[in-house]
Design a protein around this motif. Structure first.
Motif, PDB file in Angstrom:
ATOM      1  N   ALA A   8      -4.214   4.532   4.843  1.00 22.41           N
ATOM      2  CA  ALA A   8      -4.263   3.287   4.057  1.00 22.41           C
ATOM      3  C   ALA A   8      -5.384   2.391   4.553  1.00 22.41           C
ATOM      4  O   ALA A   8      -5.619   2.280   5.761  1.00 22.41           O
ATOM      5  CB  ALA A   8      -2.933   2.544   4.140  1.00 22.41           C
ATOM      6  N   ALA A  42       2.534  -5.557   4.258  1.00 23.54           N
ATOM      7  CA  ALA A  42       1.678  -4.485   3.726  1.00 23.54           C
ATOM      8  C   ALA A  42       1.768  -3.222   4.591  1.00 23.54           C
ATOM      9  O   ALA A  42       1.892  -2.113   4.073  1.00 23.54           O
ATOM     10  CB  ALA A  42       0.232  -4.974   3.636  1.00 23.54           C
ATOM     11  N   GLU A  45       5.157  -1.593   4.093  1.00 22.10           N
ATOM     12  CA  GLU A  45       5.225  -0.941   2.778  1.00 22.10           C
ATOM     13  C   GLU A  45       4.473   0.399   2.811  1.00 22.10           C
ATOM     14  O   GLU A  45       4.940   1.396   2.248  1.00 22.10           O
ATOM     15  CB  GLU A  45       4.631  -1.877   1.719  1.00 22.10           C
ATOM     16  N   ALA A  46       3.327   0.398   3.455  1.00 20.35           N
ATOM     17  CA  ALA A  46       2.541   1.642   3.549  1.00 20.35           C
ATOM     18  C   ALA A  46       3.325   2.696   4.333  1.00 20.35           C
ATOM     19  O   ALA A  46       3.417   3.859   3.935  1.00 20.35           O
ATOM     20  CB  ALA A  46       1.201   1.360   4.225  1.00 20.35           C
ATOM     21  N   ALA A 129      -4.751   5.213   0.356  1.00 23.72           N
ATOM     22  CA  ALA A 129      -4.116   4.082  -0.330  1.00 23.72           C
ATOM     23  C   ALA A 129      -4.912   2.829  -0.015  1.00 23.72           C
ATOM     24  O   ALA A 129      -5.564   2.743   1.026  1.00 23.72           O
ATOM     25  CB  ALA A 129      -2.687   3.921   0.160  1.00 23.72           C
ATOM     26  N   LEU A 131      -4.015  -1.369   0.028  1.00 15.57           N
ATOM     27  CA  LEU A 131      -3.048  -2.439  -0.184  1.00 15.57           C
ATOM     28  C   LEU A 131      -3.758  -3.765   0.030  1.00 15.57           C
ATOM     29  O   LEU A 131      -4.362  -3.977   1.089  1.00 15.57           O
ATOM     30  CB  LEU A 131      -1.859  -2.347   0.775  1.00 15.57           C
ATOM     31  N   CYS A 143       6.660  -0.656  -3.397  1.00 18.28           N
ATOM     32  CA  CYS A 143       5.693  -0.352  -4.458  1.00 18.28           C
ATOM     33  C   CYS A 143       4.784   0.822  -4.091  1.00 18.28           C
ATOM     34  O   CYS A 143       4.516   1.703  -4.917  1.00 18.28           O
ATOM     35  CB  CYS A 143       4.867  -1.603  -4.750  1.00 18.28           C
ATOM     36  N   MET A 144       4.304   0.859  -2.839  1.00 17.86           N
ATOM     37  CA  MET A 144       3.403   1.957  -2.467  1.00 17.86           C
ATOM     38  C   MET A 144       4.115   3.310  -2.480  1.00 17.86           C
ATOM     39  O   MET A 144       3.511   4.327  -2.796  1.00 17.86           O
ATOM     40  CB  MET A 144       2.776   1.667  -1.095  1.00 17.86           C
ATOM     41  N   ARG A 208      -2.468  -2.484  -5.371  1.00 17.56           N
ATOM     42  CA  ARG A 208      -1.932  -1.242  -4.823  1.00 17.56           C
ATOM     43  C   ARG A 208      -2.613  -0.065  -5.512  1.00 17.56           C
ATOM     44  O   ARG A 208      -2.529   0.059  -6.737  1.00 17.56           O
ATOM     45  CB  ARG A 208      -0.413  -1.122  -5.061  1.00 17.56           C
ATOM     46  N   TYR A 209      -3.271   0.781  -4.720  1.00 22.28           N
ATOM     47  CA  TYR A 209      -4.055   1.881  -5.284  1.00 22.28           C
ATOM     48  C   TYR A 209      -3.834   3.159  -4.472  1.00 22.28           C
ATOM     49  O   TYR A 209      -3.645   3.099  -3.258  1.00 22.28           O
ATOM     50  CB  TYR A 209      -5.559   1.604  -5.182  1.00 22.28           C
ATOM     51  N   TYR A 250       5.039  -0.218 -12.132  1.00 25.54           N
ATOM     52  CA  TYR A 250       5.975  -0.169 -11.010  1.00 25.54           C
ATOM     53  C   TYR A 250       7.231  -0.971 -11.350  1.00 25.54           C
ATOM     54  O   TYR A 250       7.201  -1.873 -12.198  1.00 25.54           O
ATOM     55  CB  TYR A 250       5.302  -0.719  -9.750  1.00 25.54           C
ATOM     56  N   ARG A 254       5.822  -8.868  -8.703  1.00 25.97           N
ATOM     57  CA  ARG A 254       4.641  -9.135  -7.886  1.00 25.97           C
ATOM     58  C   ARG A 254       4.456 -10.642  -7.733  1.00 25.97           C
ATOM     59  O   ARG A 254       4.611 -11.396  -8.681  1.00 25.97           O
ATOM     60  CB  ARG A 254       3.412  -8.522  -8.550  1.00 25.97           C
TER      61      ARG A 254
END
Ligand code: G1P
Length: 289
Positions: A8, A42, A45-46, A129, A131, A143-144, A208-209, A250, A254
């Motif tokens: 990430a 973040a 979450e990752a 990823a 974030l 979300c991730m 988020r990608y 998702y 947000r």
């Protein structure tokens, strides 16, 4: 064979001017929502998505972000000595595996695309990823993790998307959409911050990608886009047609914590989601409405 998602990138070089004076000496990613800094949300979450390696794109004045994930020897020794079990527990999420977190400096503020390009050595040939810690998502499944699951289904690039009011398209990366099953939508085009009249849809990208490493080659050309910055959205747009590219609607809410009102709303929503605080917060809220 899809390569597993293990890396990430977290861009944290921004000056945080919208939160001055709070961000004069404190990185904006260290601002807490309830009792936890944005950067830690973040990272957690990752981690919940199976990610094991982290690269923060930092800048001057951001050393607290690195300190936050280091061992605080004196603090921990004192807490242990005083048997402050709860406080020790609170520090758990700040512990990272030795060697699993690196930082790279973005020396010049040339945009999000340039920031991601700065992580090219870390990314190598792997999917990764991104974030953006300003975007905080309250959801049942992180979300991730939802994005990682979608990536395991579709392969290729996946971005988290949400419908926004048409008058807000100039704040976000916007999708030109293809096939759409209500959850996953095929991305046919991407435009950064289009005026409402020019926007191909009102489906916007949130921070988020999951991206393929080939995006780096496109970013390396340093072509300037919206706001005269090197835009990640423009680099991603070049991947369309060569690799799968999907938007994922998702599950969750947000909060734009780069904005004062969004940040305040996040405080309330996250406090209400906490069993230890919800009742007390609910009790005072009516006083202010
Ligand atoms: C960035 C991206 C944009 C995306 C947004 C999500 O914009 O460039 O495409 O929609 O994050 O928060 P920024 O918020 O840095 O202006």
């Amino acid at each position: 064979m899809k390569k597993p998602l293990r890396k990430a990138v977290l861009p944290v070089a921004g000056l945080g001017t919208r939160f001055l004076p709070a961000t004069k000496a404190v990185a904006k990613e260290m601002l807490p929502v309830v009792d936890k800094p944005l950067i830690q949300y973040a990272i957690e979450e990752a981690r919940a998505a199976g990610i094991e390696q982290f690269c923060m794109i930092t800048g001057r004045g951001k050393t607290a972000l690195v300190e936050h994930f280091d061992i605080a020897f004196e603090l921990e020794a004192t807490l242990r000595q005083r048997n402050r079990v709860e406080a020790m527990e609170a520090l758990k999420g700040t512990m990272v595996e030795p060697g699993s977190m690196v930082t790279v400096r973005q020396q010049v503020p040339h945009g999000l695309g340039h920031a991601i390009w700065c992580a090219r050595a870390f990314i190598g040939d792997d999917p990764f990823a991104i974030l953006l810690p300003d975007d905080l998502v309250l959801s049942d499944t992180p979300c991730m993790k939802q994005l990682a699951d979608a990536y395991n289904e579709t392969g290729g690039n996946v971005v988290a998307v949400v419908e926004v009011p048409r008058e807000h398209t100039n704040r976000y990366g916007i999708l030109k959409t293809g096939a759409d099953d209500g959850r996953l939508v095929e991305v046919q085009g991407l435009v950064e911050k289009p005026a409402p009249a020019d926007a191909p849809s009102n489906l916007s990208i949130i921070g988020r990608y999951v991206l393929m490493p080939e995006v780096i080659g496109h970013l390396a050309k340093m072509e300037r886009g919206a706001g005269n910055e090197v835009q990640l959205t423009d680099g991603m747009a070049k991947l369309i047609g060569n690799q799968p590219f999907h938007g994922l609607r998702y599950e969750g809410t947000r909060f734009d914590c780069g904005d004062k009102v969004g940040f305040l709303e996040a405080q309330i929503a996250f406090a209400l989601a906490r069993p230890d605080l919800a009742a007390a917060v609910r009790a005072f809220l009516p006083k202010y409405s």
